[in-house]
Design an enzyme around this catalytic site. Structure first.
Site, PDB file in Angstrom:
ATOM      1  N   CYS A  11      41.358  42.188  31.628  1.00  0.00           N
ATOM      2  CA  CYS A  11      42.654  42.083  32.306  1.00  0.00           C
ATOM      3  C   CYS A  11      43.093  40.630  32.236  1.00  0.00           C
ATOM      4  CB  CYS A  11      42.563  42.596  33.750  1.00  0.00           C
ATOM      5  SG  CYS A  11      41.973  41.371  34.928  1.00  0.00           S
ATOM      6  N   LYS A  27      40.476  30.366  45.766  1.00  0.00           N
ATOM      7  CA  LYS A  27      39.258  29.813  45.151  1.00  0.00           C
ATOM      8  C   LYS A  27      39.520  28.432  44.555  1.00  0.00           C
ATOM      9  CE  LYS A  27      39.168  33.400  42.224  1.00  0.00           C
ATOM     10  NZ  LYS A  27      38.920  34.286  41.078  1.00  0.00           N
ATOM     11  N   CYS A  54      34.055  46.203  37.566  1.00  0.00           N
ATOM     12  CA  CYS A  54      35.168  45.370  38.013  1.00  0.00           C
ATOM     13  C   CYS A  54      36.349  46.234  38.445  1.00  0.00           C
ATOM     14  CB  CYS A  54      35.610  44.412  36.915  1.00  0.00           C
ATOM     15  SG  CYS A  54      37.018  43.433  37.458  1.00  0.00           S
ATOM     16  N   CYS A  88      38.606  36.053  33.095  1.00  0.00           N
ATOM     17  CA  CYS A  88      37.258  35.603  33.466  1.00  0.00           C
ATOM     18  C   CYS A  88      36.446  35.122  32.274  1.00  0.00           C
ATOM     19  CB  CYS A  88      36.531  36.714  34.198  1.00  0.00           C
ATOM     20  SG  CYS A  88      37.377  37.218  35.716  1.00  0.00           S
ATOM     21  N   LYS A 116      37.621  25.616  41.772  1.00  0.00           N
ATOM     22  CA  LYS A 116      36.507  25.483  40.823  1.00  0.00           C
ATOM     23  C   LYS A 116      36.383  24.056  40.304  1.00  0.00           C
ATOM     24  CE  LYS A 116      36.794  30.300  39.498  1.00  0.00           C
ATOM     25  NZ  LYS A 116      37.040  31.272  38.427  1.00  0.00           N
ATOM     26  N   ARG A 121      26.471  37.439  43.748  1.00  0.00           N
ATOM     27  CA  ARG A 121      26.507  36.299  42.835  1.00  0.00           C
ATOM     28  C   ARG A 121      25.782  35.113  43.475  1.00  0.00           C
ATOM     29  NH1 ARG A 121      32.497  34.737  41.464  1.00  0.00           N
ATOM     30  NH2 ARG A 121      32.486  36.671  40.264  1.00  0.00           N
ATOM     31  N   CYS A 141      34.105  39.319  29.343  1.00  0.00           N
ATOM     32  CA  CYS A 141      33.908  39.453  30.791  1.00  0.00           C
ATOM     33  C   CYS A 141      33.269  40.809  31.092  1.00  0.00           C
ATOM     34  CB  CYS A 141      35.244  39.326  31.515  1.00  0.00           C
ATOM     35  SG  CYS A 141      36.280  40.780  31.345  1.00  0.00           S
ATOM     36  N   ARG A 163      33.702  26.748  44.690  1.00  0.00           N
ATOM     37  CA  ARG A 163      32.678  27.641  44.143  1.00  0.00           C
ATOM     38  C   ARG A 163      31.519  26.850  43.529  1.00  0.00           C
ATOM     39  NH1 ARG A 163      34.998  32.678  42.575  1.00  0.00           N
ATOM     40  NH2 ARG A 163      36.507  33.272  44.167  1.00  0.00           N
TER      41      ARG A 163
HETATM   42 FE1  SRM Z   1      36.520  36.196  37.567  1.00  0.00          FE
HETATM   43  C1  SRM Z   1      38.046  38.170  39.818  1.00  0.00           C
HETATM   44  C2  SRM Z   1      34.047  38.425  37.270  1.00  0.00           C
HETATM   45  C3  SRM Z   1      34.727  33.888  35.929  1.00  0.00           C
HETATM   46  C4  SRM Z   1      39.353  34.346  37.074  1.00  0.00           C
HETATM   47  N1  SRM Z   1      36.100  37.968  38.452  1.00  0.00           N
HETATM   48  C5  SRM Z   1      36.851  38.596  39.405  1.00  0.00           C
HETATM   49  C6  SRM Z   1      36.105  39.800  39.987  1.00  0.00           C
HETATM   50  C7  SRM Z   1      35.333  39.348  41.190  1.00  0.00           C
HETATM   51  C8  SRM Z   1      36.982  41.040  40.275  1.00  0.00           C
HETATM   52  C9  SRM Z   1      37.550  41.213  41.661  1.00  0.00           C
HETATM   53  O1  SRM Z   1      38.139  40.264  42.221  1.00  0.00           O
HETATM   54  O2  SRM Z   1      37.432  42.323  42.171  1.00  0.00           O
HETATM   55  C10 SRM Z   1      35.196  40.113  38.788  1.00  0.00           C
HETATM   56  C11 SRM Z   1      33.903  40.852  39.112  1.00  0.00           C
HETATM   57  C12 SRM Z   1      33.498  41.720  37.954  1.00  0.00           C
HETATM   58  C13 SRM Z   1      32.141  42.283  38.067  1.00  0.00           C
HETATM   59  O3  SRM Z   1      32.022  43.533  38.188  1.00  0.00           O
HETATM   60  O4  SRM Z   1      31.162  41.549  38.011  1.00  0.00           O
HETATM   61  C14 SRM Z   1      35.081  38.760  38.147  1.00  0.00           C
HETATM   62  N2  SRM Z   1      34.691  36.139  36.866  1.00  0.00           N
HETATM   63  C15 SRM Z   1      33.853  37.187  36.740  1.00  0.00           C
HETATM   64  C16 SRM Z   1      32.643  36.832  35.900  1.00  0.00           C
HETATM   65  C17 SRM Z   1      31.371  37.542  36.329  1.00  0.00           C
HETATM   66  C18 SRM Z   1      32.987  37.143  34.440  1.00  0.00           C
HETATM   67  C19 SRM Z   1      31.856  37.154  33.455  1.00  0.00           C
HETATM   68  O5  SRM Z   1      31.874  38.062  32.653  1.00  0.00           O
HETATM   69  O6  SRM Z   1      31.012  36.268  33.458  1.00  0.00           O
HETATM   70  C20 SRM Z   1      32.638  35.310  36.090  1.00  0.00           C
HETATM   71  C21 SRM Z   1      31.874  34.867  37.296  1.00  0.00           C
HETATM   72  C22 SRM Z   1      31.912  33.394  37.440  1.00  0.00           C
HETATM   73  C23 SRM Z   1      31.045  32.845  38.520  1.00  0.00           C
HETATM   74  O7  SRM Z   1      29.829  32.862  38.348  1.00  0.00           O
HETATM   75  O8  SRM Z   1      31.577  32.351  39.514  1.00  0.00           O
HETATM   76  C24 SRM Z   1      34.118  35.053  36.316  1.00  0.00           C
HETATM   77  N3  SRM Z   1      36.935  34.390  36.742  1.00  0.00           N
HETATM   78  C25 SRM Z   1      36.074  33.648  36.014  1.00  0.00           C
HETATM   79  C26 SRM Z   1      36.775  32.626  35.307  1.00  0.00           C
HETATM   80  C27 SRM Z   1      36.172  31.630  34.320  1.00  0.00           C
HETATM   81  C28 SRM Z   1      35.850  30.313  34.948  1.00  0.00           C
HETATM   82  O9  SRM Z   1      35.979  30.132  36.153  1.00  0.00           O
HETATM   83  O10 SRM Z   1      35.475  29.411  34.204  1.00  0.00           O
HETATM   84  C29 SRM Z   1      38.117  32.770  35.626  1.00  0.00           C
HETATM   85  C30 SRM Z   1      39.287  31.945  35.045  1.00  0.00           C
HETATM   86  C31 SRM Z   1      39.402  30.601  35.627  1.00  0.00           C
HETATM   87  C32 SRM Z   1      40.224  30.611  36.865  1.00  0.00           C
HETATM   88  O11 SRM Z   1      39.682  30.872  37.934  1.00  0.00           O
HETATM   89  O12 SRM Z   1      41.432  30.396  36.782  1.00  0.00           O
HETATM   90  C33 SRM Z   1      38.202  33.878  36.540  1.00  0.00           C
HETATM   91  N4  SRM Z   1      38.389  36.231  38.380  1.00  0.00           N
HETATM   92  C34 SRM Z   1      39.421  35.419  37.994  1.00  0.00           C
HETATM   93  C35 SRM Z   1      40.620  35.840  38.684  1.00  0.00           C
HETATM   94  C36 SRM Z   1      42.012  35.202  38.532  1.00  0.00           C
HETATM   95  C37 SRM Z   1      42.203  34.087  39.497  1.00  0.00           C
HETATM   96  C38 SRM Z   1      43.618  33.576  39.507  1.00  0.00           C
HETATM   97  O13 SRM Z   1      43.811  32.387  39.735  1.00  0.00           O
HETATM   98  O14 SRM Z   1      44.541  34.346  39.325  1.00  0.00           O
HETATM   99  C39 SRM Z   1      40.253  36.948  39.475  1.00  0.00           C
HETATM  100  C40 SRM Z   1      41.169  37.775  40.392  1.00  0.00           C
HETATM  101  C41 SRM Z   1      41.383  37.127  41.710  1.00  0.00           C
HETATM  102  O15 SRM Z   1      40.765  36.118  42.073  1.00  0.00           O
HETATM  103  O16 SRM Z   1      42.225  37.662  42.427  1.00  0.00           O
HETATM  104  C42 SRM Z   1      38.851  37.170  39.253  1.00  0.00           C
HETATM  105 FE1  SF4 Z   2      37.497  41.968  35.794  1.00  0.00          FE
HETATM  106 FE2  SF4 Z   2      39.717  41.068  34.688  1.00  0.00          FE
HETATM  107 FE3  SF4 Z   2      37.777  39.366  35.365  1.00  0.00          FE
HETATM  108 FE4  SF4 Z   2      37.410  40.951  33.323  1.00  0.00          FE
HETATM  109  S1  SF4 Z   2      38.997  39.386  33.454  1.00  0.00           S
HETATM  110  S2  SF4 Z   2      35.921  40.619  34.996  1.00  0.00           S
HETATM  111  S3  SF4 Z   2      38.486  42.792  33.931  1.00  0.00           S
HETATM  112  S4  SF4 Z   2      38.968  40.562  36.776  1.00  0.00           S
END
Ligand code: SRM
Ligand code: SF4
Length: 564
Positions: free
Chosen positions: A472, A206, A433, A476, A208, A73, A427, A142
């Protein structure tokens, strides 16, 4: 008795400022993976080890190691990409990744499917293109997002400048990145304190930051740990309202985890902004939960200690009080498609990209089309938090040329898309993922036509409705801010959530738990019928559901207009 720190804290503490044994692991020819500990540290460098989940079972049967590959990323503050950078990223997608580029919900690029051997040259090429992947993931601040919309060119320029300043100023300082990926001089002996802000164990989780310029909430500012709402009067930036403690992530069946909208705690002048951001990060560094990662985000720190206590601590560290919040008003949190003219006479074209995936599939050749655009475009590109792209800063005489390339590659679907399609975000989920419980990006193309035909049967084809799909509950796609949202539970099964607003200021509510597609469509059909028959003029679907008591009104929300 004190609760022991999480294992992650041990790994960070022993990592010598994020070095671990990543360099050695990359050289190990026996496996395509790296160790678990190094994989945790690798996130801070912008990458995750993944395996192709479609192949997992078959490879297990054949006693092969999983089909490991890396996701990478970039850190692109405000989502700005020059044409020259675009061409590099495109080449990397084809040379080292799976032939696609993925625009994320935080306005940057991801590459999937990079094998271990190719990770270093890919990162080095991104660095040569004057970008980086450092701290795109990991327990740090981030990529800072900000409104990508360049219509108000001077306001956007300010937003970009602030996003860049915050992103650069709050980035980790460790030399580990240069050593591992860019052949920098390796460190001899123990590193000294390389991280004045973070210290050796970085943040508990993390962090943001997002910056919005009303009336556009196109970054979902209330979903950020630190949300900044620019206050502009007569074209002059007065300062920012500061909102803290937003976040989406939750776990099924665990009410101690939940999505939360950020709380506005005051107003700061531009001159105070950096110090305030640093103080908020520092309090979270010191107060955040380092024992239980599920409860380590700023939202839990704030709810645990109390918003007033948190604010008082930030002010005590700053040595001054925040000013009272200023009035603001958001209109929507989506993107506008098509051409718009900016205040300075330059033109900007927003294209809609389904789930942000740039690939060449059938008649829609996104990867080739954008490559051709990058070869002739004289302005820049802006990635959006709704996974779209703006071809920005086009002179009037170049418009026809851009339009021709767009049409030739089948990228002009935005002209005819239905209201719900224009506002759909999904997402990544399967197959890359590791946390996905259900499909999201791959399911959207099947789900949308079914929703569209249902909506059309009620005369609602063009009605703008926010649809958010997540594989899930981590959220995201920010599903808890969808007027309609599906949150994955298991293969083909989702929680149906309804009733967020159109401006990113109200969370939705659970409507039906663990249901399949047939049940989802059955649940929505009568609601669409009622909406078609009973809505007030201009009333959005989510607001209608609230007014008509289809959803509970007790969900936390930000007043639709900020205080005066
Ligand atoms: Fe996310 C984890 C993809 C935006 C909340 N996210 C992941 C991971 C890295 C899975 C992992 O930990 O193994 C995913 C990778 C999937 C893949 O194969 O690419 C993933 N997140 C994404 C992306 C690519 C989704 C998309 O379809 O665009 C976004 C990348 C953003 C970036 O460029 O940095 C993405 N993730 C978000 C957002 C939206 C936002 O930030 O505006 C959220 C919700 C906001 C937040 O953070 O509360 C988000 N991602 C999570 C979480 C839950 C965090 C938590 O507080 O519980 C995880 C899981 C974790 O961190 O343990 C996670
Ligand atoms: Fe993966 Fe869940 Fe984030 Fe979708 S919402 S990219 S399934 S961690």
């Amino acid at each position: 008795m004190t609760t022991p720190l999480s294992d992650f804290e041990r790994i960070k503490a022993g990592s010598r400022y994020l070095r671990g044994t990543i360099a050695e692991g990359l050289r190990d020819p026996v496996t395509n993976a790296i160790s678990d500990d190094d994989n945790k540290l690798l996130k801070f460098h912008g990458s995750y080890l993944q395996d192709d989940r479609d192949l997992r079972e078959e490879r297990r049967k054949q006693k092969l190691e999983p089909a490991y590959a890396f996701m990478l990323r970039a850190r692109l503050p405000s989502g700005v990409v020059t044409p020259a950078q675009w061409l590099v990223y495109d080449r990397l997608a084809r040379e080292y990744a799976n032939g696609t580029l993925r625009i994320t919900t935080r306005q940057t690029f991801q590459w999937h499917g990079i094998i271990k051997h190719d990770l270093k040259p890919t990162i080095a090429a991104i660095h040569d293109a004057l970008a980086t992947t450092i701290a795109a993931c990991g327990d740090v601040v981030r990529n800072v997002v900000s409104t990508p919309n360049p219509i108000e060119s001077s306001a956007h320029a300010l937003a970009y400048a602030w996003a860049t300043r915050l992103s650069d100023g709050l980035a980790p300082r460790t030399r580990a990145y240069h050593e591992i990926w860019l052949d920098g001089e390796p460190l001899v002996g123990e590193p000294k304190d390389e991280e004045p802000l973070y210290g050796a164990t970085y943040l508990p989780r993390k962090f943001k930051i997002g910056l919005a310029i009303p009336p556009l909430n196109d970054v979902d500012v209330f979903a950020q740990d630190l949300g900044l709402i620019a206050i502009i009067q007569d074209g002059q930036l007065q300062g920012f309202n500061v909102a803290v403690g937003g976040g989406m992530g939750a776990s099924h069946g665990d009410p101690s985890t939940y999505p939360r909208l950020a709380s506005v705690i005051g107003f700061v002048t531009p001159g105070q902004l950096f110090a305030v951001a640093e103080a908020v990060v520092a309090v979270q560094r010191d107060w955040g939960n380092r024992a239980e990662r599920k409860h380590a985000r700023l939202k839990y720190t704030i709810d645990h200690r109390g918003l007033d206590v948190f604010k008082a601590e930030v002010e005590a560290r700053l040595g001054f009080a925040l000013l009272p919040e200023r009035a603001y008003r958001f209109e929507h949190n989506g993107d506008r498609y098509g051409w718009v003219e900016g205040a300075d006479g330059r033109w900007h074209l927003t294209l809609q990209i389904e789930s942000g995936r740039l690939a060449d599939v059938g008649e829609r050749r996104w990867l080739s089309g954008l490559r051709e655009l990058a070869q002739v475009h004289e302005g820049d590109f802006r990635l959006t938090c709704n996974q779209n792209v703006i071809v920005a800063n086009v002179s009037a005489d170049q418009r026809a040329r851009i339009d021709a390339i767009v049409a030739a590659h089948g990228l002009d679907g935005y002209r005819t898309h239905s209201g719900i399609r224009r506002h759909a975000v999904a997402c990544v989920a399967l197959p890359t993922c590791g946390l996905a419980m259900a499909e999201a990006e791959r399911y959207l193309p099947q789900l949308l036509p079914r929703l569209e035909s249902l909506l059309a049967s009620h005369g609602l084809h063009d009605e703008p409705i926010l649809l958010r799909l997540s594989g899930c509950p981590n959220g995201c796609s920010r599903p808890y801010l969808g007027e309609i949202a599906l949150v994955g539970r298991g293969p083909g099964r989702y929680d149906l959530r309804l009733g967020a607003d159109f401006r990113g200021q109200r969370l939705n509510r659970l409507y039906a738990e663990n249901v399949d597609e047939a049940a989802i469509l059955d649940a929505l059909s009568p609601l669409f019928a009622r909406y078609a028959a009973e809505r007030a003029t201009g009333e959005h679907f989510g607001d209608f559901l609230l007014r008509s008591h289809v959803i509970d009104t007790s969900s936390r929300q930000i007043p639709l207009e900020g205080v005066a």
